[in-house]
Scaffold this active site. Structure first.
Site, PDB file in Angstrom:
ATOM      1  N   HIS A  87       0.832  -1.200   0.000  1.00  0.00           N
ATOM      2  CA  HIS A  87       0.000   0.000   0.000  1.00  0.00           C
ATOM      3  C   HIS A  87       0.875   1.262   0.000  1.00  0.00           C
ATOM      4  O   HIS A  87       0.682   2.177  -0.806  1.00  0.00           O
ATOM      5  CB  HIS A  87      -0.915  -0.020   1.229  1.00  0.00           C
ATOM      6  CG  HIS A  87      -1.797   1.174   1.364  1.00  0.00           C
ATOM      7  ND1 HIS A  87      -3.125   1.148   1.045  1.00  0.00           N
ATOM      8  CD2 HIS A  87      -1.541   2.431   1.794  1.00  0.00           C
ATOM      9  CE1 HIS A  87      -3.652   2.339   1.262  1.00  0.00           C
ATOM     10  NE2 HIS A  87      -2.704   3.136   1.726  1.00  0.00           N
ATOM     11  N   GLU A  88       1.857   1.285   0.897  1.00  0.00           N
ATOM     12  CA  GLU A  88       2.729   2.464   0.994  1.00  0.00           C
ATOM     13  C   GLU A  88       3.622   2.598  -0.244  1.00  0.00           C
ATOM     14  O   GLU A  88       3.926   3.714  -0.672  1.00  0.00           O
ATOM     15  CB  GLU A  88       3.566   2.406   2.269  1.00  0.00           C
ATOM     16  CG  GLU A  88       2.755   2.367   3.557  1.00  0.00           C
ATOM     17  CD  GLU A  88       1.695   3.455   3.671  1.00  0.00           C
ATOM     18  OE1 GLU A  88       1.917   4.581   3.183  1.00  0.00           O
ATOM     19  OE2 GLU A  88       0.627   3.169   4.241  1.00  0.00           O
ATOM     20  N   HIS A  99       1.783   4.500  -2.930  1.00  0.00           N
ATOM     21  CA  HIS A  99       1.919   5.947  -2.721  1.00  0.00           C
ATOM     22  C   HIS A  99       3.291   6.427  -3.206  1.00  0.00           C
ATOM     23  O   HIS A  99       3.408   7.426  -3.915  1.00  0.00           O
ATOM     24  CB  HIS A  99       1.788   6.303  -1.234  1.00  0.00           C
ATOM     25  CG  HIS A  99       0.423   6.178  -0.664  1.00  0.00           C
ATOM     26  ND1 HIS A  99      -0.653   6.908  -1.103  1.00  0.00           N
ATOM     27  CD2 HIS A  99      -0.046   5.406   0.363  1.00  0.00           C
ATOM     28  CE1 HIS A  99      -1.720   6.606  -0.382  1.00  0.00           C
ATOM     29  NE2 HIS A  99      -1.377   5.672   0.500  1.00  0.00           N
TER      30      HIS A  99
END
Length: 157
Positions: A67-68, A71
């Site tokens: 998820h990170e 980003h």
């Protein structure tokens, strides 16, 4: 797991799923309370909440890192890196990352203190997580005056 192992795992996942290197730092941040991880726009570093690894294991940790990394890579490329952006949502589905992390039991969302108030008129009790000024509020049932009876902590419950 220590920060070195987390860094190596993040670099490995970045190459495996994104086919791009992770050139910054990933580390555990015990001060994170309400989130599994955080990507810093300025430094491009990734912070991970160590409690998620302790409670849910490596599979949850891998999903948070993916998820990170979504980003991270989208931001570096100047594309839509926010949760609301279609590019972010599509990339997250493609790499199999999680949209939301699991909740840690007895975390910040669960208050440990309960304040008990009682109406002088009808004697009904009101448990509340937050204190309030009894001079400003009245009973919702009979409009009587309220008094604070006691404060219970987690040990007293």
């Amino acid at each position: 797991m220590e920060d070195k192992q987390l860094q190596l795992l993040t670099e490995k996942l970045s190459l495996m799923y994104f086919h791009k290197p992770f050139k910054h730092t990933a580390f555990f941040n015990p001060r994170l309370r309400t989130t599994g991880g955080r990507y810093a726009l300025g430094s491009h570093n990734i912070d991970i909440n160590p409690k998620h690894y302790e409670y849910y294991g490596e599979e949850e940790l891998v999903n948070i890192i993916k998820h990170e990394l979504c980003h991270y890579h989208l931001h570096i490329e100047g594309r839509g890196y926010q949760h609301k952006d279609k590019e972010f949502k599509d990339l997250l589905v493609k790499v199999g990352g999680s949209r939301h992390c699991q909740t840690i039991p007895n975390g910040r969302n669960q208050s440990r203190i309960v304040h008990i108030y009682r109406c002088k008129g009808c004697k009904i009790e009101f448990p509340r997580k937050r204190r309030f000024n009894t001079k400003r509020f009245v009973c919702g049932k009979c409009k009587g005056r309220l008094i604070k009876v006691e404060t219970l902590s987690e040990k007293n419950r």
